[in-house]
Write an enzyme that holds these catalytic residues in place. Structure first.
Site, PDB file in Angstrom:
ATOM      1  N   TYR A  62      -6.471  17.166   1.699  1.00 34.61           N
ATOM      2  CA  TYR A  62      -6.786  16.767   0.323  1.00 34.61           C
ATOM      3  C   TYR A  62      -8.272  16.507   0.142  1.00 34.61           C
ATOM      4  CZ  TYR A  62      -1.753  15.786   0.081  1.00 34.61           C
ATOM      5  OH  TYR A  62      -0.385  15.898   0.105  1.00 34.61           O
TER       6      TYR A  62
ATOM      7  N   ASP B 147       0.848  -1.202   0.000  1.00 32.07           N
ATOM      8  CA  ASP B 147       0.000   0.000   0.000  1.00 32.07           C
ATOM      9  C   ASP B 147       0.884   1.252   0.000  1.00 32.07           C
ATOM     10  OD1 ASP B 147      -2.426   1.276  -0.124  1.00 32.07           O
ATOM     11  OD2 ASP B 147      -2.766   1.282   2.037  1.00 32.07           O
ATOM     12  N   GLU B 148       0.337   2.361  -0.456  1.00 32.19           N
ATOM     13  CA  GLU B 148       1.074   3.630  -0.552  1.00 32.19           C
ATOM     14  C   GLU B 148       2.335   3.454  -1.404  1.00 32.19           C
ATOM     15  OE1 GLU B 148      -0.476   6.118   0.456  1.00 32.19           O
ATOM     16  OE2 GLU B 148      -1.812   5.363   2.017  1.00 32.19           O
ATOM     17  N   ALA B 149       2.164   2.766  -2.531  1.00 24.50           N
ATOM     18  CA  ALA B 149       3.313   2.384  -3.364  1.00 24.50           C
ATOM     19  C   ALA B 149       4.084   3.588  -3.908  1.00 24.50           C
ATOM     20  CB  ALA B 149       2.819   1.524  -4.520  1.00 24.50           C
TER      21      ALA B 149
HETATM   22  C1  LIG Z   1      -2.039  13.786  -3.666  1.00 23.42           C
HETATM   23  C2  LIG Z   1      -0.878  13.592  -2.745  1.00 23.42           C
HETATM   24  C3  LIG Z   1      -0.982  12.742  -1.652  1.00 23.42           C
HETATM   25  N1  LIG Z   1       0.076  12.588  -0.821  1.00 23.42           N
HETATM   26  C4  LIG Z   1      -0.051  11.692   0.349  1.00 23.42           C
HETATM   27  C5  LIG Z   1      -1.235  11.960   1.207  1.00 23.42           C
HETATM   28  C6  LIG Z   1      -1.508  10.620   1.842  1.00 23.42           C
HETATM   29  O1  LIG Z   1      -0.660  10.529   2.999  1.00 23.42           O
HETATM   30  C7  LIG Z   1      -1.056   9.629   0.768  1.00 23.42           C
HETATM   31  C8  LIG Z   1      -2.184   9.053  -0.051  1.00 23.42           C
HETATM   32  O2  LIG Z   1      -3.010   8.233   0.740  1.00 23.42           O
HETATM   33  P1  LIG Z   1      -4.299   7.447   0.167  1.00 23.42           P
HETATM   34  O3  LIG Z   1      -4.218   6.105   0.842  1.00 23.42           O
HETATM   35  O4  LIG Z   1      -4.195   7.337  -1.320  1.00 23.42           O
HETATM   36  O5  LIG Z   1      -5.497   8.207   0.602  1.00 23.42           O
HETATM   37  O6  LIG Z   1      -0.195  10.355  -0.095  1.00 23.42           O
HETATM   38  C9  LIG Z   1       1.266  13.238  -1.062  1.00 23.42           C
HETATM   39  O7  LIG Z   1       2.251  13.063  -0.311  1.00 23.42           O
HETATM   40  N2  LIG Z   1       1.361  14.084  -2.120  1.00 23.42           N
HETATM   41  C10 LIG Z   1       0.339  14.275  -2.985  1.00 23.42           C
HETATM   42  O8  LIG Z   1       0.502  15.076  -3.970  1.00 23.42           O
END
Ligand SMILES: Cc1cn([C@H]2C[C@H](O)[C@@H](COP(=O)(O)O)O2)c(=O)[nH]c1=O
Ligand SMILES: Nc1ncnc2c1ncn2[C@@H]1O[C@H](COP(=O)(O)OP(=O)(O)O)[C@@H](O)[C@H]1O
Length: 232
Positions: free
Chosen positions: A192, A107-109
């Site tokens: 977000y 997850d969070e790949a």
């Molecule tokens: C758009 C975007 C997201 N992120 C970060 C924010 C969250 O911690 C994760 C995504 O989590 P999810 O399980 O898909 O809801 O990514 C980021 O660091 N930068 C971005 O542009």
């Protein structure tokens, strides 16, 4: 030219193929709140119910809801390894334990720089089924991390959509509500929201106009308000 299997041929003897079955790679992408983690957990649980040995990994950068569990935005949990990179997984998990694993969920790949090599080795050489969930694009709709790099390796790719928070149409993009500009910024609904194309474009142009006005008056860009997005 003929190919012989003669044992006199040293090449035939030394390159005896290893018939370990190859694995699979399945990729789940989409904006935040689209249900990527939910879909990942569903697939991993199905594999586990079928008697396959599963393990879940997430990035240690994102410990919003729990340190040692993958958690969806609506609270479903699954125990996991939170790691800074994927290359350390085999050793941390233990080589014997790794041998016995059939399915690896990630997850969070988008936060794993070594995603391509890990998935390639796990599926092609080690025979694992790898199920990957991550953001394909960042808040600027630019390719995020190595997620898109693994599409050519994948057996299947599923792009999910969320619901636009402003009009309830299908949401393909993630809008950042604050003025921070770094690519990686951990957060949830505080930072977000999922949006449709129309509201993404409106939001970005309102943000840019607001930034120009604030720059002109030498005011902090943190004054940009989310409410400006509601403009149709
Ligand atoms: C758009 C975007 C997201 N992120 C970060 C924010 C969250 O911690 C994760 C995504 O989590 P999810 O399980 O898909 O809801 O990514 C980021 O660091 N930068 C971005 O542009
Ligand atoms: N704007 C939102 N804020 C909080 N939760 C949301 C929002 N939109 C959807 N959700 C919930 O989040 C669930 C999806 O969570 P999750 O699987 O963690 O998504 P993803 O991994 O794609 O970010 C949805 O089924 C819904 O219940």
């Amino acid at each position: 030219m003929t190919f012989s299997s003669s044992v006199k041929d040293p090449i035939c003897v030394t390159t005896k193929p290893n018939y370990r079955p190859t694995g699979e790679i399945h990729v789940i992408i989409g904006p935040m709140f689209a249900g990527k983690t939910t879909a990942l957990l569903r697939r991993v649980k199905l594999e586990s119910n079928d008697g396959r040995n599963v393990v879940m990994i997430k990035s240690s950068k994102d410990t919003r809801y729990a340190v040692d569990a993958v958690v969806t935005h609506d609270g479903t949990k699954f125990p996991c390894w939170a790691l800074p990179d994927l290359s350390s997984f085999k050793h941390r998990f233990g080589l014997d334990a790794y041998e016995k694993v059939d399915v690896i969920g990630i997850d969070e790949a988008q936060f794993f720089d070594d995603l391509y090599d890990f998935c390639c080795n796990a599926a092609d050489l080690d025979g694992k089924t790898v199920i990957v969930a991550g953001l394909d694009g960042d808040y600027l709709r630019k390719s995020f991390g190595s997620v898109l790099d693994i599409i050519p390796l994948a057996d299947t790719v599923t792009k999910l959509t969320a619901r636009c928070e402003l009009c309830n149409k299908r949401a393909f993009f993630t809008f950042r509500k604050t003025s921070e500009t770094e690519t990686e910024l951990i957060g949830g609904a505080d930072l977000y929201m999922p949006v449709c194309r129309q509201h993404y474009v409106n939001g970005q142009s309102v943000n840019e106009a607001a930034k120009m006005v604030l720059d002109f008056h030498k005011l902090p860009s943190s004054l940009i308000l989310e409410t400006t997005l509601v403009t149709p």
